[in-house]
Design a protein around this motif. Structure first.
Motif, mmCIF file in Angstrom:
data_model
loop_
_atom_site.group_PDB
_atom_site.id
_atom_site.type_symbol
_atom_site.label_atom_id
_atom_site.label_comp_id
_atom_site.label_asym_id
_atom_site.label_seq_id
_atom_site.Cartn_x
_atom_site.Cartn_y
_atom_site.Cartn_z
ATOM 1 N N GLY A 53 0.773 -1.236 0.000
ATOM 2 C CA GLY A 53 0.000 0.000 0.000
ATOM 3 C C GLY A 53 0.803 1.283 0.000
ATOM 4 N N ASP A 54 2.129 1.187 -0.085
ATOM 5 C CA ASP A 54 2.938 2.406 -0.121
ATOM 6 C C ASP A 54 2.568 3.238 -1.349
ATOM 7 O OD1 ASP A 54 4.271 1.558 2.158
ATOM 8 O OD2 ASP A 54 5.931 0.683 1.024
ATOM 9 N N PHE A 55 2.683 4.552 -1.219
ATOM 10 C CA PHE A 55 2.434 5.518 -2.289
ATOM 11 C C PHE A 55 0.974 5.550 -2.754
ATOM 12 C CE2 PHE A 55 6.819 3.915 -2.775
ATOM 13 C CZ PHE A 55 7.493 5.081 -2.427
ATOM 14 N N GLY A 56 0.098 4.875 -2.043
ATOM 15 C CA GLY A 56 -1.304 4.834 -2.434
ATOM 16 C C GLY A 56 -1.652 3.669 -3.340
ATOM 17 N N PHE A 57 -0.721 2.741 -3.553
ATOM 18 C CA PHE A 57 -1.054 1.552 -4.346
ATOM 19 C C PHE A 57 -2.168 0.777 -3.662
ATOM 20 C CE2 PHE A 57 2.995 1.748 -6.710
ATOM 21 C CZ PHE A 57 2.572 1.293 -7.950
ATOM 22 N N HIS A 58 -3.089 0.261 -4.444
ATOM 23 C CA HIS A 58 -4.140 -0.608 -3.938
ATOM 24 C C HIS A 58 -4.586 -1.542 -5.063
ATOM 25 C CE1 HIS A 58 -6.235 2.942 -5.499
ATOM 26 N NE2 HIS A 58 -7.214 2.114 -5.809
ATOM 27 N N HIS A 59 -5.236 -2.612 -4.671
ATOM 28 C CA HIS A 59 -5.699 -3.616 -5.628
ATOM 29 C C HIS A 59 -6.706 -2.980 -6.580
ATOM 30 C CE1 HIS A 59 -7.711 -7.358 -7.017
ATOM 31 N NE2 HIS A 59 -6.459 -7.767 -7.022
ATOM 32 N N PHE A 60 -6.563 -3.282 -7.860
ATOM 33 C CA PHE A 60 -7.483 -2.800 -8.888
ATOM 34 C C PHE A 60 -8.292 -3.986 -9.391
ATOM 35 C CE2 PHE A 60 -8.298 -1.966 -13.472
ATOM 36 C CZ PHE A 60 -9.131 -0.873 -13.326
ATOM 37 N N GLN A 61 -9.612 -3.881 -9.302
ATOM 38 C CA GLN A 61 -10.501 -5.005 -9.610
ATOM 39 C C GLN A 61 -10.644 -5.296 -11.097
ATOM 40 O OE1 GLN A 61 -12.001 -7.091 -7.453
ATOM 41 N NE2 GLN A 61 -11.012 -6.082 -5.722
ATOM 42 N N ASN A 62 -10.433 -4.307 -11.963
ATOM 43 C CA ASN A 62 -10.642 -4.497 -13.401
ATOM 44 C C ASN A 62 -12.037 -5.070 -13.659
ATOM 45 O OD1 ASN A 62 -9.857 -4.264 -16.094
ATOM 46 N ND2 ASN A 62 -8.983 -6.307 -16.171
ATOM 47 N N ARG A 63 -13.003 -4.526 -12.941
ATOM 48 C CA ARG A 63 -14.383 -5.004 -13.031
ATOM 49 C C ARG A 63 -14.960 -4.785 -14.416
ATOM 50 N NH1 ARG A 63 -15.101 -2.024 -7.886
ATOM 51 N NH2 ARG A 63 -14.953 -3.581 -6.264
ATOM 52 N N ARG A 64 -15.878 -5.654 -14.723
ATOM 53 C CA ARG A 64 -16.604 -5.509 -15.977
ATOM 54 C C ARG A 64 -17.536 -4.312 -15.884
ATOM 55 N NH1 ARG A 64 -16.746 -9.782 -19.533
ATOM 56 N NH2 ARG A 64 -15.711 -11.638 -18.783
ATOM 57 N N GLU A 65 -17.585 -3.553 -16.974
ATOM 58 C CA GLU A 65 -18.560 -2.479 -17.090
ATOM 59 C C GLU A 65 -19.504 -2.866 -18.212
ATOM 60 O OE1 GLU A 65 -17.179 1.463 -16.942
ATOM 61 O OE2 GLU A 65 -15.508 0.942 -15.649
ATOM 62 N N CYS A 66 -20.790 -2.734 -17.949
ATOM 63 C CA CYS A 66 -21.777 -3.187 -18.919
ATOM 64 C C CYS A 66 -22.574 -2.009 -19.448
ATOM 65 C CB CYS A 66 -22.725 -4.189 -18.280
ATOM 66 S SG CYS A 66 -21.888 -5.667 -17.684
ATOM 67 N N GLU A 67 -22.798 -2.064 -20.762
ATOM 68 C CA GLU A 67 -23.640 -1.082 -21.411
ATOM 69 C C GLU A 67 -24.375 -1.798 -22.532
ATOM 70 O OE1 GLU A 67 -22.723 2.726 -24.090
ATOM 71 O OE2 GLU A 67 -21.896 2.822 -22.065
ATOM 72 N N ASN A 68 -25.683 -1.704 -22.534
ATOM 73 C CA ASN A 68 -26.510 -2.374 -23.544
ATOM 74 C C ASN A 68 -26.212 -3.876 -23.606
ATOM 75 O OD1 ASN A 68 -27.663 0.106 -24.240
ATOM 76 N ND2 ASN A 68 -26.018 0.520 -25.693
ATOM 77 N N ASN A 69 -26.083 -4.509 -22.459
ATOM 78 C CA ASN A 69 -25.807 -5.943 -22.329
ATOM 79 C C ASN A 69 -24.464 -6.383 -22.915
ATOM 80 O OD1 ASN A 69 -28.156 -6.483 -20.911
ATOM 81 N ND2 ASN A 69 -29.339 -6.725 -22.792
ATOM 82 N N VAL A 70 -23.569 -5.434 -23.174
ATOM 83 C CA VAL A 70 -22.214 -5.753 -23.620
ATOM 84 C C VAL A 70 -21.268 -5.407 -22.470
ATOM 85 C CG1 VAL A 70 -20.388 -5.237 -25.282
ATOM 86 C CG2 VAL A 70 -22.772 -5.305 -26.031
ATOM 87 N N CYS A 71 -20.557 -6.417 -21.959
ATOM 88 C CA CYS A 71 -19.674 -6.209 -20.818
ATOM 89 C C CYS A 71 -18.223 -6.404 -21.242
ATOM 90 C CB CYS A 71 -19.994 -7.192 -19.693
ATOM 91 S SG CYS A 71 -21.657 -6.989 -19.031
ATOM 92 N N LYS A 72 -17.360 -5.544 -20.746
ATOM 93 C CA LYS A 72 -15.943 -5.726 -21.001
ATOM 94 C C LYS A 72 -15.125 -5.120 -19.875
ATOM 95 C CE LYS A 72 -16.366 -2.256 -24.511
ATOM 96 N NZ LYS A 72 -15.948 -1.778 -25.818
ATOM 97 N N ARG A 73 -13.927 -5.619 -19.735
ATOM 98 C CA ARG A 73 -12.996 -5.112 -18.737
ATOM 99 C C ARG A 73 -12.201 -3.964 -19.340
ATOM 100 N NH1 ARG A 73 -12.438 -8.992 -14.684
ATOM 101 N NH2 ARG A 73 -13.230 -11.027 -15.240
ATOM 102 N N LEU A 74 -11.669 -3.111 -18.483
ATOM 103 C CA LEU A 74 -10.814 -2.028 -18.950
ATOM 104 C C LEU A 74 -9.532 -2.591 -19.551
ATOM 105 C CD1 LEU A 74 -10.240 1.060 -19.102
ATOM 106 C CD2 LEU A 74 -9.100 0.807 -16.879
ATOM 107 N N LEU A 75 -8.934 -3.585 -18.863
ATOM 108 C CA LEU A 75 -7.636 -4.125 -19.263
ATOM 109 C C LEU A 75 -7.745 -5.595 -19.623
ATOM 110 C CD1 LEU A 75 -5.586 -2.547 -16.339
ATOM 111 C CD2 LEU A 75 -5.895 -1.644 -18.649
ATOM 112 N N PRO A 76 -6.907 -6.052 -20.544
ATOM 113 C CA PRO A 76 -6.912 -7.494 -20.849
ATOM 114 C C PRO A 76 -6.398 -8.278 -19.653
ATOM 115 C CG PRO A 76 -5.162 -6.365 -22.059
ATOM 116 C CD PRO A 76 -5.951 -5.312 -21.350
ATOM 117 N N TYR A 77 -7.023 -9.389 -19.375
ATOM 118 C CA TYR A 77 -6.625 -10.207 -18.230
ATOM 119 C C TYR A 77 -5.454 -11.096 -18.622
ATOM 120 C CZ TYR A 77 -6.781 -13.440 -14.344
ATOM 121 O OH TYR A 77 -6.444 -14.193 -13.255
ATOM 122 N N ASP A 78 -4.363 -11.003 -17.863
ATOM 123 C CA ASP A 78 -3.163 -11.786 -18.174
ATOM 124 C C ASP A 78 -2.833 -12.809 -17.091
ATOM 125 O OD1 ASP A 78 -2.274 -10.138 -16.144
ATOM 126 O OD2 ASP A 78 -0.781 -9.098 -17.353
#
Length: 179
Positions: A53-78
């Motif tokens: 958590g130093d410098f303000g780092f925290h876990h990023f969920q990369n949650r799906r965002e849905c619009e018009n029944n189309v869901c996608k993540r911000l980042l590709p999952y690796d």
């Protein structure tokens, strides 16, 4: 699809972290020069571990965002967890250098819209580095989200802060004002 920025011209063309008083370019400079270390194999080693958590780092969920029944993540999952840094409103962000935090107004405005997100292996090797910006209070802008190549991070390490800001497209007036 997240576009990769490989050189200063591509970073400048992205408009990430600009105009002033945005802090994204200063955050990226700090990350490249003071947070990661390149090992002998040119792998990026996180120092310290963002899980702490130093410098303000925290876990990023990369949650799906849905619009018009189309869901996608911000980042590709690796397969690796993501960690976010750059929210200047978090108390732990006070450990970021003053030049990164200097012109944060404390208000909901462009001075706190930029973020850096990393995916990290369990051995503290940084797999990918992304930069993004908020499009509203809850969501990041997928159009203005970029992967930063190792090569570009190594290029950034070769610059002073003022030279980097100039090369990245800050006007002379802007970067003289913020230093």
């Amino acid at each position: 699809m997240v576009r990769t920025l490989n050189n200063m011209a591509e970073l400048r063309g992205s408009s990430f972290g600009r105009p002033w008083p945005r802090h994204g370019l200063k955050l990226l400079f700090w990350f490249a020069n003071d947070y990661i270390v390149f090992n002998d194999d040119n792998q990026m080693f996180a120092n310290p571990d963002p899980k702490e958590g130093d410098f303000g780092f925290h876990h990023f969920q990369n949650r799906r965002e849905c619009e018009n029944n189309v869901c996608k993540r911000l980042l590709p999952y690796d397969g690796y967890p993501f960690y976010e840094v750059g929210n200047l409103h978090l108390p732990t962000s006070k450990s970021l250098p003053k030049y990164v935090r200097k012109y944060n107004t404390g208000n909901i405005d462009t001075s706190n819209m930029d973020r850096l997100i990393i995916s990290m292996r369990s051995d503290r090797i940084v797999d990918k580095v992304y930069v993004t910006q908020h499009e509203d209070l809850r969501s990041f802008d997928p159009v203005n989200t970029y992967c930063i190549s190792r090569g570009l991070l190594m290029i950034i390490c070769g610059h002073s802060l003022s030279n980097f800001l100039e090369q990245a497209g800050y006007s002379t007036h802007d970067y003289c004002t913020i230093l």
